[in-house]
Design an enzyme around this catalytic site. Structure first.
Site, PDB file in Angstrom:
ATOM      1  N   HIS A 143       4.081  43.575  15.634  1.00  0.00           N
ATOM      2  CA  HIS A 143       5.257  43.447  14.766  1.00  0.00           C
ATOM      3  C   HIS A 143       5.387  41.982  14.364  1.00  0.00           C
ATOM      4  O   HIS A 143       6.144  41.219  14.966  1.00  0.00           O
ATOM      5  CB  HIS A 143       6.509  43.924  15.510  1.00  0.00           C
ATOM      6  CG  HIS A 143       7.720  44.028  14.636  1.00  0.00           C
ATOM      7  ND1 HIS A 143       8.730  44.934  14.863  1.00  0.00           N
ATOM      8  CD2 HIS A 143       8.112  43.335  13.535  1.00  0.00           C
ATOM      9  CE1 HIS A 143       9.673  44.806  13.951  1.00  0.00           C
ATOM     10  NE2 HIS A 143       9.311  43.825  13.141  1.00  0.00           N
ATOM     11  N   GLU A 183       4.221  47.021  12.435  1.00  0.00           N
ATOM     12  CA  GLU A 183       5.649  47.252  12.231  1.00  0.00           C
ATOM     13  C   GLU A 183       6.248  46.083  11.461  1.00  0.00           C
ATOM     14  O   GLU A 183       5.782  44.953  11.570  1.00  0.00           O
ATOM     15  CB  GLU A 183       6.366  47.378  13.576  1.00  0.00           C
ATOM     16  CG  GLU A 183       5.842  48.482  14.477  1.00  0.00           C
ATOM     17  CD  GLU A 183       6.537  48.511  15.820  1.00  0.00           C
ATOM     18  OE1 GLU A 183       6.431  49.546  16.501  1.00  0.00           O
ATOM     19  OE2 GLU A 183       7.175  47.510  16.187  1.00  0.00           O
ATOM     20  N   HIS A 200      10.454  51.861  22.203  1.00  0.00           N
ATOM     21  CA  HIS A 200      11.434  50.839  22.579  1.00  0.00           C
ATOM     22  C   HIS A 200      11.945  51.099  23.994  1.00  0.00           C
ATOM     23  O   HIS A 200      12.640  52.078  24.249  1.00  0.00           O
ATOM     24  CB  HIS A 200      12.625  50.731  21.617  1.00  0.00           C
ATOM     25  CG  HIS A 200      13.258  49.367  21.653  1.00  0.00           C
ATOM     26  ND1 HIS A 200      12.890  48.354  20.804  1.00  0.00           N
ATOM     27  CD2 HIS A 200      14.195  48.846  22.466  1.00  0.00           C
ATOM     28  CE1 HIS A 200      13.583  47.264  21.081  1.00  0.00           C
ATOM     29  NE2 HIS A 200      14.389  47.526  22.088  1.00  0.00           N
TER      30      HIS A 200
END
Length: 250
Positions: free
Chosen positions: A43, A73, A201
């Site tokens: 990310h 991401e 997450h």
């Protein structure tokens, strides 16, 4: 079987805290893949505090060599700036198998909410189509309990990624059922709408098995923070293998 994509952002955080090249993000990713991980997630953010643009080409080469997937991401609306050419430009350079669009703000500590699919969705639809045109599978980060997944499907997305932070917090306090049910309901609605289901997450070895036992059809989990934290004690390869055992038995 649910597939494991290891997020190596935290390795980059450690590297960037001192500068230089240690710990080596590429070596860590290679270790994860050699231990059996099914892919690598990154990310890159505009502030360059962890994974940076320069990391992507070597990682893309590595995952291609292993025949697995790279998942990038990011926020498609974050403006380009020096050192960060924008999410679309990064994906144009390395053509990841999957891009996960996340509505995080500049400088946000971590992703903590998903798209709501309310209001004018034309800008998001445009972004989805741009990434799809690169040959990327497009996944949209969503909160558990979102009820507008038909609109997500209408944008042209292929999958959703359920934000599992609230589930992990509820699990840690011993009362996970309501949060788990919200995730399960979201997964079912997504599949009804023709969307694949990812999750991520704060998933960990402690809470992953229970999650997969209750949430149907999860195709991929993206795990980074907990996995790297656990690896400080058990080692990176051993920790990856521990997750794979959980996935195999789910």
């Amino acid at each position: 079987m649910t597939r494991l994509s290891v997020n190596v952002n935290k390795i980059a955080v450690l590297r960037n805290s001192r500068g230089g090249g240690e710990p080596d993000v590429l070596a860590a990713a290679r270790t994860c893949l050699e231990a059996g991980a099914h892919g690598i997630t990154v990310h890159p953010r505009p502030d360059r505090r962890h994974i940076v643009a320069e990391d992507l080409a070597p990682l893309a080469t590595l995952v291609a060599r292993h025949g697995v997937e790279l998942n990038i991401e990011g926020n498609p609306f974050a403006a380009p700036r020096p050192g960060y050419p924008g999410l679309l430009a990064l994906c144009e350079q390395v053509r990841p198998a999957q891009v996960t669009l996340v509505p995080d703000d500049d400088g946000q500590l971590t992703s903590d909410h998903g798209f709501s699919f309310s209001g004018d969705l034309a800008p998001l639809a445009t972004q989805v189509h741009r990434f799809a045109a690169l040959g990327c599978r497009v996944s949209l980060f969503v909160d558990a309990g979102v009820t507008t997944l038909e609109r997500a499907a209408g944008l042209g997305a292929d999958r959703i990624e359920i934000y599992t932070g609230p589930y992990a917090q509820a699990f840690a306090t011993g009362v996970p059922q309501a949060a788990m049910q919200a995730c399960a309901d979201t997964a079912r609605r997504a599949r009804t709408a023709g969307l694949g289901v990812n999750a991520g997450h704060d998933l960990s070895q402690a809470n992953l098995g229970a999650f997969l036992a209750q949430v149907p059809g999860v195709q991929e989990v993206s795990i980074g923070h907990a996995l790297v934290s656990e690896a400080l004690y058990a080692g990176l390869a051993a920790t990856v293998r521990g997750y794979l055992e959980i996935l195999a038995s789910a």
